[in-house]
Design a protein around this motif. Sequence first.
Motif, PDB file in Angstrom:
ATOM      1  N   LEU A   1       0.851  -1.136  -0.048  1.00  0.00           N
ATOM      2  CA  LEU A   1      -0.008   0.117  -0.160  1.00  0.00           C
ATOM      3  C   LEU A   1       0.777   1.214  -0.067  1.00  0.00           C
ATOM      4  CD1 LEU A   1      -2.798  -1.069   2.652  1.00  0.00           C
ATOM      5  CD2 LEU A   1      -2.843  -0.969  -0.105  1.00  0.00           C
TER       6      LEU A   1
ATOM      7  N   ASP B   1      -3.607   0.117  -4.481  1.00  0.00           N
ATOM      8  CA  ASP B   1      -4.953   0.530  -3.967  1.00  0.00           C
ATOM      9  C   ASP B   1      -5.692  -0.364  -3.200  1.00  0.00           C
ATOM     10  OD1 ASP B   1      -5.500   3.119  -5.920  1.00  0.00           O
ATOM     11  OD2 ASP B   1      -4.836   1.482  -7.375  1.00  0.00           O
ATOM     12  N   ASP B   2      -5.404  -1.514  -3.343  1.00  0.00           N
ATOM     13  CA  ASP B   2      -6.199  -2.564  -2.493  1.00  0.00           C
ATOM     14  C   ASP B   2      -5.218  -3.665  -2.454  1.00  0.00           C
ATOM     15  OD1 ASP B   2      -7.949  -3.828  -0.880  1.00  0.00           O
ATOM     16  OD2 ASP B   2      -9.513  -3.457  -2.416  1.00  0.00           O
ATOM     17  N   TYR B   3      -5.654  -4.778  -1.488  1.00  0.00           N
ATOM     18  CA  TYR B   3      -4.995  -6.091  -1.401  1.00  0.00           C
ATOM     19  C   TYR B   3      -5.871  -7.247  -1.328  1.00  0.00           C
ATOM     20  CZ  TYR B   3      -5.031  -6.682   3.679  1.00  0.00           C
ATOM     21  OH  TYR B   3      -5.420  -6.670   4.835  1.00  0.00           O
TER      22      TYR B   3
ATOM     23  N   TRP C   1     -14.065   2.274  -0.797  1.00  0.00           N
ATOM     24  CA  TRP C   1     -13.586   0.808  -1.329  1.00  0.00           C
ATOM     25  C   TRP C   1     -14.759  -0.222  -1.712  1.00  0.00           C
ATOM     26  CZ3 TRP C   1     -10.494   3.972   1.609  1.00  0.00           C
ATOM     27  CH2 TRP C   1      -9.243   4.066   1.227  1.00  0.00           C
TER      28      TRP C   1
ATOM     29  N   VAL D   1      -5.873  -0.214   4.793  1.00  0.00           N
ATOM     30  CA  VAL D   1      -5.843   0.510   3.593  1.00  0.00           C
ATOM     31  C   VAL D   1      -6.409   1.961   3.559  1.00  0.00           C
ATOM     32  CG1 VAL D   1      -6.614  -1.639   2.362  1.00  0.00           C
ATOM     33  CG2 VAL D   1      -8.424  -0.444   2.911  1.00  0.00           C
TER      34      VAL D   1
ATOM     35  N   CYS E   1      -3.847   5.128   2.598  1.00  0.00           N
ATOM     36  CA  CYS E   1      -4.311   5.951   1.585  1.00  0.00           C
ATOM     37  C   CYS E   1      -4.274   7.310   2.132  1.00  0.00           C
ATOM     38  CB  CYS E   1      -5.593   5.448   1.006  1.00  0.00           C
ATOM     39  SG  CYS E   1      -5.914   6.269  -0.486  1.00  0.00           S
TER      40      CYS E   1
END
Length: 221
Positions: A79, A84-86, A182, A192, A196
Motif C-alpha cells: 500500500l 489501491d487494495d490487496y 472501497w 488500506v 491511503c
Amino acid sequence: MRHSFTVALERYGYEMRAAADGLTGLEHFRDEPFDLLILDVMLPGLDGIGLCRRVRETSLVPVLMMSARGDGLDVVAGLEAGADDYVVKPVDTYVLVARIRSLLRRATYAPAPVPGQAPDGPPPSAQEVLVFGDLVIDTAGMEVSLAGSPVALTPTELKLLLEFAAHPGVVLERHTLLRDVWEYGWDGDSRVVDLCVQRLRRKLGREWIETVRGFGYKFRR
C-alpha cells in the motif's frame, strides 16, 4: 496459481495478460495499455512491491496487490508503494472479482451531473469546483490542484479526497470510508484507509486531514 487465476478471471469476461516474473510484467505494462494490474508480492526477479513502485513512476492505473502473508508486512509495503487494495491468498474467485470490479468503478468514477445541465454544457459551476484555501477540487473534470499546481492522484486517492471534501468538518469512521470508497460489503482491513490517507497527506500536506483518535479522520474546512 497464476494460470488458475487467469482462467478463472477470463471466465468472468476479463481479458488477461499474465507474466511469470516482475521484469516481464514491467515490459508488458510498458508495451500495452492496461485497465488494472494484479501484482503478486512474491514475483521473482522484480517483486510485486518493486514493480508497483516502477508503475507509479509513470501511471495511476489501479493496482491490486496479492500476498500470501497476512502478517501485515507485505500489506503495508504494498500500500505504501502505491497499491489501491490487496487480497491475501488463498482467495475465493468471487472475492477477487468483487475487488476488481470495485477498483474499475473507482477508475471510471464520475459524480452525478448537475440537474438540468447537459453533459457537454457550460463550464463547471461553483458547486462543481470545491475550494479550500489553495486546494481546488474540480469534481466535474476530476482534477485537483494545490497552490495552482496540478496534483496527480490515483483513482482511489481521488475518490477518498472527494469523500472527505463532501463532508468537511465531519468525522468519518474507517468502516464508513471502507464502505463508501472501497465498497467493502463486509468488514475490511482499515490499514488500506490509513495508508491511503498517508499518501494523500504526502501529496497535499498533513494539515488537510486530521486524525481523530479512536474514531477516524476529519477533513478540515
